[in-house]
Scaffold this motif. Structure first.
Motif, short mmCIF file in Angstrom:
data_model
loop_
_atom_site.label_atom_id
_atom_site.label_comp_id
_atom_site.label_asym_id
_atom_site.label_seq_id
_atom_site.Cartn_x
_atom_site.Cartn_y
_atom_site.Cartn_z
N ASP A 86 0.86 -1.17 0.00
CA ASP A 86 0.00 0.00 0.00
C ASP A 86 0.91 1.23 0.00
O ASP A 86 1.89 1.27 0.71
CB ASP A 86 -0.97 0.02 1.18
CG ASP A 86 -0.37 -0.52 2.44
OD1 ASP A 86 -1.11 -1.00 3.28
OD2 ASP A 86 0.88 -0.46 2.59
N SER B 13 -8.91 -4.94 -4.04
CA SER B 13 -9.26 -3.93 -3.04
C SER B 13 -10.21 -4.47 -1.98
O SER B 13 -10.65 -3.73 -1.11
CB SER B 13 -9.86 -2.70 -3.71
OG SER B 13 -11.17 -2.99 -4.15
N THR C 240 0.93 9.84 -1.28
CA THR C 240 1.75 9.14 -0.28
C THR C 240 3.23 9.50 -0.42
O THR C 240 4.00 9.24 0.49
CB THR C 240 1.60 7.62 -0.40
OG1 THR C 240 1.82 7.25 -1.76
CG2 THR C 240 0.23 7.18 0.04
N GLU D 256 -3.11 13.37 4.80
CA GLU D 256 -4.23 12.46 4.56
C GLU D 256 -5.56 13.21 4.56
O GLU D 256 -6.40 13.00 3.67
CB GLU D 256 -4.23 11.37 5.63
CG GLU D 256 -5.10 10.19 5.30
CD GLU D 256 -4.85 9.03 6.25
OE1 GLU D 256 -3.66 8.77 6.58
OE2 GLU D 256 -5.82 8.40 6.69
N ARG E 34 -4.94 4.71 2.61
CA ARG E 34 -6.12 3.85 2.70
C ARG E 34 -7.43 4.64 2.79
O ARG E 34 -8.38 4.37 2.06
CB ARG E 34 -5.99 2.92 3.92
CG ARG E 34 -7.24 2.08 4.19
CD ARG E 34 -7.02 1.12 5.35
NE ARG E 34 -5.93 0.19 5.07
CZ ARG E 34 -6.08 -0.94 4.37
NH1 ARG E 34 -7.27 -1.25 3.87
NH2 ARG E 34 -5.06 -1.73 4.18
N SER E 35 -7.47 5.61 3.68
CA SER E 35 -8.73 6.34 3.88
C SER E 35 -9.14 7.07 2.60
O SER E 35 -10.33 7.17 2.30
CB SER E 35 -8.58 7.34 5.03
OG SER E 35 -7.63 8.32 4.71
N ARG F 88 -8.35 6.11 -0.50
CA ARG F 88 -8.83 5.07 -1.43
C ARG F 88 -10.28 4.70 -1.11
O ARG F 88 -11.12 4.60 -2.01
CB ARG F 88 -7.96 3.81 -1.32
CG ARG F 88 -6.55 3.98 -1.84
CD ARG F 88 -5.92 2.63 -2.21
NE ARG F 88 -5.99 1.64 -1.13
CZ ARG F 88 -4.99 1.37 -0.30
NH1 ARG F 88 -3.86 2.02 -0.41
NH2 ARG F 88 -5.13 0.45 0.62
N GLU F 89 -10.55 4.52 0.16
CA GLU F 89 -11.91 4.12 0.55
C GLU F 89 -12.92 5.21 0.21
O GLU F 89 -14.01 4.92 -0.29
CB GLU F 89 -11.94 3.79 2.05
CG GLU F 89 -11.22 2.50 2.38
CD GLU F 89 -11.04 2.28 3.87
OE1 GLU F 89 -10.64 1.17 4.26
OE2 GLU F 89 -11.30 3.23 4.66
#
Lengths: 211, 211
Positions: free
Chosen positions: A32, A179, B36, B62, B124-125, B127-128
């Motif tokens: 990731d 995902s 990132t 983020e 991650r957050s 992407r979600e």
DNA sequence: CCTTTCAGTGAACATCTGTACACCGACAAC
DNA sequence: GTTGTCGGTGTACAGATGTTCACTGAAAGG
């Protein structure tokens, strides 16, 4: 610095082992985030070598990335080979292809994830290398399709267009599978793409190329 | 530290201006690579503020990313609105949609590129958040399709499956347009997706949902 | 007018970054 | 058995990183 525990290795073998360890460590670390967010020192630490030893194998993270593109597309070509084989077998061509896709994505989560990520977020040279490889896949698939469909009513151009669409759906499905970790959600994704390909096939059977 | 040159602003206005500058600087800086791989200090330098001032607006890269997701999807919803409008107009529905897509992608290269990248390579957050938004778009499109097709022969499930396929093709096309600057290559991409959508439509017209 | 609020400052910190350099020691070649 | 090759080590350095803290000065509010 790699614990061996086995018989002594030749120098070449040992170097290859370290190289493998670097490749694996990189796939794990950028699982990731992205290559562009990865530092040479992180990789070295994960492998268990000193940072400067990295240069014995690659001269930058970028060239490491190019090596990973090559081996990731070996995995993707494995998938294509299986799809081709399933297409000849008794199984339904759609189901067979999807089964192969799911299977390969699970087995090489790292490689498929790498392609999906670096395709859009990697260093420029890596992105370009991936695009070249994908185009090769599309061309390869197009010649396969030429054998399967009535080649007399499909122009080469249309075959490539169709092949490109298949690859697009394939890539998108792989991304969706990657995902999620929930099996029921994956089943949902698979069911969806199954129907999508069937809808598409209906169009394909009716299609006649112009000019 | 933002050069104004115009009439004095209220404090709120000024804060908003800096916030905008941060958002713009971030879009520009992560245009190649990814969120990132972006540092708070790079953003601050680009904006022309001291690193610590960043915290007056966002408490991390983020959360900055989450704000960018929102405004990027405003752009995407603008595109959807145009597609919907073109669908009613005299123009061919496929050509109209593609024209709108190309137009919007060109106008907000930054936003569409952001979504394409961070969708797979962001924190991650982020992407979600993007996946949630895309799912909303698919649902929205599905209800539109329900109005256009004979809703009696298409189940809600199949409508969503079709909508999902459209969005997949749309996203893939946007990515391709973004990855080239050569006009003749873009024309090629547009011609390809045009044919793909037509093939798909042939299937759609024939399709009948099963019980 | 006096006080509070608060966006932006600037110095300081511990940590991480890529890369240069001299070095070691085991395998390989002769 | 001597010599050379070459993975890997260790030290070092200049610069970038996130975050802390005490601060400033001008707008906002009483």
């Amino acid at each position: 610095m790699i614990e061996t525990g086995t018989e002594p290795e030749s120098r070449a073998e040992r170097k290859l082992r370290t190289r493998r360890a670097i490749l694996d460590a990189t796939l794990e670390l950028c699982a990731d985030s992205s290559l562009t967010a990865l530092s040479l020192r992180q990789v070295a630490k994960q492998v268990g070598i000193v940072p400067t030893a990295f240069y014995r194998h690659f001269d930058s993270i970028e060239s490491l990335g190019l090596a990973l593109v090559e081996e990731s597309f070996d995995s993707l070509r494995d998938l294509f080979r299986d799809v081709r084989r399933n297409a000849r077998a008794d199984q339904d061509i759609v189901d067979g292809s999807i089964d192969a896709l799911v299977d390969h994505v699970h087995r090489r989560r790292d490689h498929f994830g790498f392609i999906a990520r670096e395709r859009v977020a990697g260093p420029r040279s890596v992105r370009e290398a991936i695009h070249r490889e994908i185009e090769l896949c599309e061309r390869e698939l197009a010649t396969d399709l030429a054998l399967m469909t009535g080649t007399d009513i499909w122009t080469a151009k249309d075959l490539h267009v169709l092949s490109s669409l298949f690859v697009t759906v394939l890539v998108a499905t792989a991304e969706q599978i990657l995902s999620t970790t929930r099996p029921e959600q994956e089943a949902q994704i698979v069911a969806t793409v199954r129907t999508q390909l069937r809808m598409l096939l209906v169009g394909v059977y009716q299609w006649r190329s112009e000019g």
